[in-house]
Design an enzyme around this catalytic site. Structure first.
Site, PDB file in Angstrom:
ATOM      1  N   LEU A  83       0.814  -1.226   0.000  1.00  0.00           N
ATOM      2  CA  LEU A  83       0.000   0.000   0.000  1.00  0.00           C
ATOM      3  C   LEU A  83       0.839   1.265   0.000  1.00  0.00           C
ATOM      4  CD1 LEU A  83      -2.703  -1.073   2.592  1.00  0.00           C
ATOM      5  CD2 LEU A  83      -2.782  -1.229   0.075  1.00  0.00           C
ATOM      6  N   HIS A  84       0.297   2.288  -0.662  1.00  0.00           N
ATOM      7  CA  HIS A  84       0.914   3.614  -0.692  1.00  0.00           C
ATOM      8  C   HIS A  84      -0.205   4.647  -0.591  1.00  0.00           C
ATOM      9  CE1 HIS A  84      -0.502   3.696  -4.821  1.00  0.00           C
ATOM     10  NE2 HIS A  84       0.225   2.634  -5.118  1.00  0.00           N
ATOM     11  N   HIS A  90      -3.513   4.264  -2.690  1.00  0.00           N
ATOM     12  CA  HIS A  90      -4.525   3.369  -2.129  1.00  0.00           C
ATOM     13  C   HIS A  90      -5.277   4.060  -0.987  1.00  0.00           C
ATOM     14  CE1 HIS A  90      -1.395   0.305  -3.551  1.00  0.00           C
ATOM     15  NE2 HIS A  90      -2.469  -0.055  -4.225  1.00  0.00           N
ATOM     16  N   GLN A 132      -4.013 -11.895 -13.911  1.00  0.00           N
ATOM     17  CA  GLN A 132      -3.810 -10.653 -14.666  1.00  0.00           C
ATOM     18  C   GLN A 132      -2.351 -10.385 -15.001  1.00  0.00           C
ATOM     19  OE1 GLN A 132      -5.610  -8.316 -11.357  1.00  0.00           O
ATOM     20  NE2 GLN A 132      -4.075  -6.770 -11.844  1.00  0.00           N
ATOM     21  N   GLN A 155      -8.269   0.409 -16.929  1.00  0.00           N
ATOM     22  CA  GLN A 155      -8.877  -0.583 -16.029  1.00  0.00           C
ATOM     23  C   GLN A 155     -10.237  -0.081 -15.536  1.00  0.00           C
ATOM     24  OE1 GLN A 155      -6.711  -2.922 -12.892  1.00  0.00           O
ATOM     25  NE2 GLN A 155      -7.416  -1.252 -11.604  1.00  0.00           N
ATOM     26  N   SER A 213       3.037   0.831  -6.541  1.00  0.00           N
ATOM     27  CA  SER A 213       3.810  -0.196  -5.822  1.00  0.00           C
ATOM     28  C   SER A 213       5.055  -0.550  -6.620  1.00  0.00           C
ATOM     29  CB  SER A 213       2.956  -1.441  -5.613  1.00  0.00           C
ATOM     30  OG  SER A 213       1.729  -1.090  -5.002  1.00  0.00           O
TER      31      SER A 213
HETATM   32  P1  AMP Z   1      -3.147  -1.846  -7.304  1.00  0.00           P
HETATM   33  O1  AMP Z   1      -2.881  -2.291  -5.904  1.00  0.00           O
HETATM   34  O2  AMP Z   1      -1.945  -1.320  -8.020  1.00  0.00           O
HETATM   35  O3  AMP Z   1      -3.905  -2.894  -8.092  1.00  0.00           O
HETATM   36  O4  AMP Z   1      -4.119  -0.599  -7.195  1.00  0.00           O
HETATM   37  C1  AMP Z   1      -5.341  -0.685  -6.482  1.00  0.00           C
HETATM   38  C2  AMP Z   1      -6.165   0.530  -6.768  1.00  0.00           C
HETATM   39  O5  AMP Z   1      -5.444   1.695  -6.383  1.00  0.00           O
HETATM   40  C3  AMP Z   1      -6.500   0.673  -8.267  1.00  0.00           C
HETATM   41  O6  AMP Z   1      -7.833   1.137  -8.399  1.00  0.00           O
HETATM   42  C4  AMP Z   1      -5.506   1.704  -8.707  1.00  0.00           C
HETATM   43  O7  AMP Z   1      -5.929   2.448  -9.841  1.00  0.00           O
HETATM   44  C5  AMP Z   1      -5.427   2.596  -7.474  1.00  0.00           C
HETATM   45  N1  AMP Z   1      -4.190   3.382  -7.490  1.00  0.00           N
HETATM   46  C6  AMP Z   1      -2.940   2.929  -7.729  1.00  0.00           C
HETATM   47  N2  AMP Z   1      -2.045   3.948  -7.722  1.00  0.00           N
HETATM   48  C7  AMP Z   1      -2.761   5.078  -7.487  1.00  0.00           C
HETATM   49  C8  AMP Z   1      -2.407   6.469  -7.359  1.00  0.00           C
HETATM   50  N3  AMP Z   1      -1.156   6.893  -7.488  1.00  0.00           N
HETATM   51  N4  AMP Z   1      -3.403   7.348  -7.128  1.00  0.00           N
HETATM   52  C9  AMP Z   1      -4.706   6.923  -7.001  1.00  0.00           C
HETATM   53  N5  AMP Z   1      -5.086   5.634  -7.101  1.00  0.00           N
HETATM   54  C10 AMP Z   1      -4.125   4.714  -7.332  1.00  0.00           C
END
Ligand code: AMP
Length: 279
Positions: free
Chosen positions: A30-31, A34, A58, A150, A183
């Site tokens: 997480l960052h 998220h 995926q 997505q 991430s």
């Molecule tokens: P992930 O864990 O990379 O699959 O991302 C999970 C959700 O967080 C997805 O809906 C991503 O589009 C969203 N997300 C990832 N990075 C960001 C970001 N920098 N700003 C806003 N949402 C994000």
């Protein structure tokens, strides 16, 4: 905070939470991006559920599934501090038991850009998100603008399959230098990290140039591609219709500058909405 390992337990816990329920699907590590989704879900719902699942469906055979960062305990603490009530974190075996064989085949928007460079990727995303949504039964799913295609694929699925969920897309959270939080940024070498903000600069240049009157798509693309710093190499950098991801016909309707670049073995994605105004 509850942690559920199966769809059945996630569903029974989710049903007992206060409603409406907001849902944030993630692959963990997480960052702040998220967390922005969690914050928004918390502001708009009575409770928030999240998922952590690195979804093998995926990832392509030569992609980073095995080395994708995993930080389960830290992620649970982060979600708990952020006020999440339920984390659904199934094992791969629980999600895809032996003889699992159904998949969701998304429509045309999944065949462009990311769909070309990552064949099967959106089928994997669509299949897992449908399963997650059926487990959690949220009123609203929160997705990031960073993964705009997505979000467009999932919006199309929700509409086509009459899912009883709303989709909210949250603006991209960035580092101070413009790099979108991801991430995968952890993979970048110092040299790649120094070049990485040029991806957003290139896309923002398109939005700025259109705002100041440039309308020639070919010129815009040449300029933007020229702004990418070495060693970034683009896979695609285009201006598209944000719903269909087909090339934008012009700037009379909303458009999106969108790109995927390689920084060594790491792929970075970003996009910038183009706000058109008559001038
Ligand atoms: P992930 O864990 O990379 O699959 O991302 C999970 C959700 O967080 C997805 O809906 C991503 O589009 C969203 N997300 C990832 N990075 C960001 C970001 N920098 N700003 C806003 N949402 C994000």
């Amino acid at each position: 905070m509850h942690v559920a390992r199966t769809a059945e337990s996630a569903r029974s816990i989710a049903r007992a939470l206060p409603h409406p329920l907001g849902f944030v699907p993630t692959m963990g590590a997480l960052h702040g991006g998220h967390l922005r989704l969690v914050e928004r879900a918390g502001a708009e719902n009575a409770a928030v559920a999240a998922s952590i699942f690195v979804n093998p469906l995926q990832f392509g055979p030569h992609e980073d599934f095995a080395r994708y960062p995993r930080a389960f305990d830290r992620d649970c603490e982060t979600f708990e501090r952020a006020g999440v009530s339920l984390v659904y974190a199934p094992s791969v075996e629980a999600m895809y038991p032996p003889r699992f064989s159904t998949s969701v085949n998304p429509g045309a928007v999944a065949n462009r850009l990311e769909g070309v460079f990552r064949p099967g990727h959106f089928t994997g995303v669509a299949t897992v998100v449908l399963k997650l949504v059926h487990a959690i039964e949220p009123a609203t799913v929160y997705l990031g603008q960073k993964d705009a295609q997505q979000a467009a694929v999932l919006r199309a699925i929700a509409k086509d399959l009459d899912l009883a969920v709303s989709i909210v897309v949250v603006p991209t959270v960035r580092e101070d230098d413009g790099l979108a939080l991801s991430s995968r940024n952890a993979y970048l070498s110092p040299e790649q990290r120094a070049a990485a903000p040029s991806l957003h600069r290139a896309l923002a240049h398109i939005a700025c140039a259109v705002a100041s009157g440039e309308r020639n798509v070919a010129n815009l693309l040449v300029q933007a591609r020229g702004l990418l710093a070495s060693p970034l190499a683009w896979e695609y950098l285009e201006i598209v219709d944000p719903q269909t991801f087909e090339p934008a016909a012009g700037f009379e309707a909303p458009a999106l500058a969108v790109a995927a670049v390689r920084a060594g073995p790491t792929r970075l994605l970003d996009n910038e909405p183009i706000v058109w105004s008559a001038n």
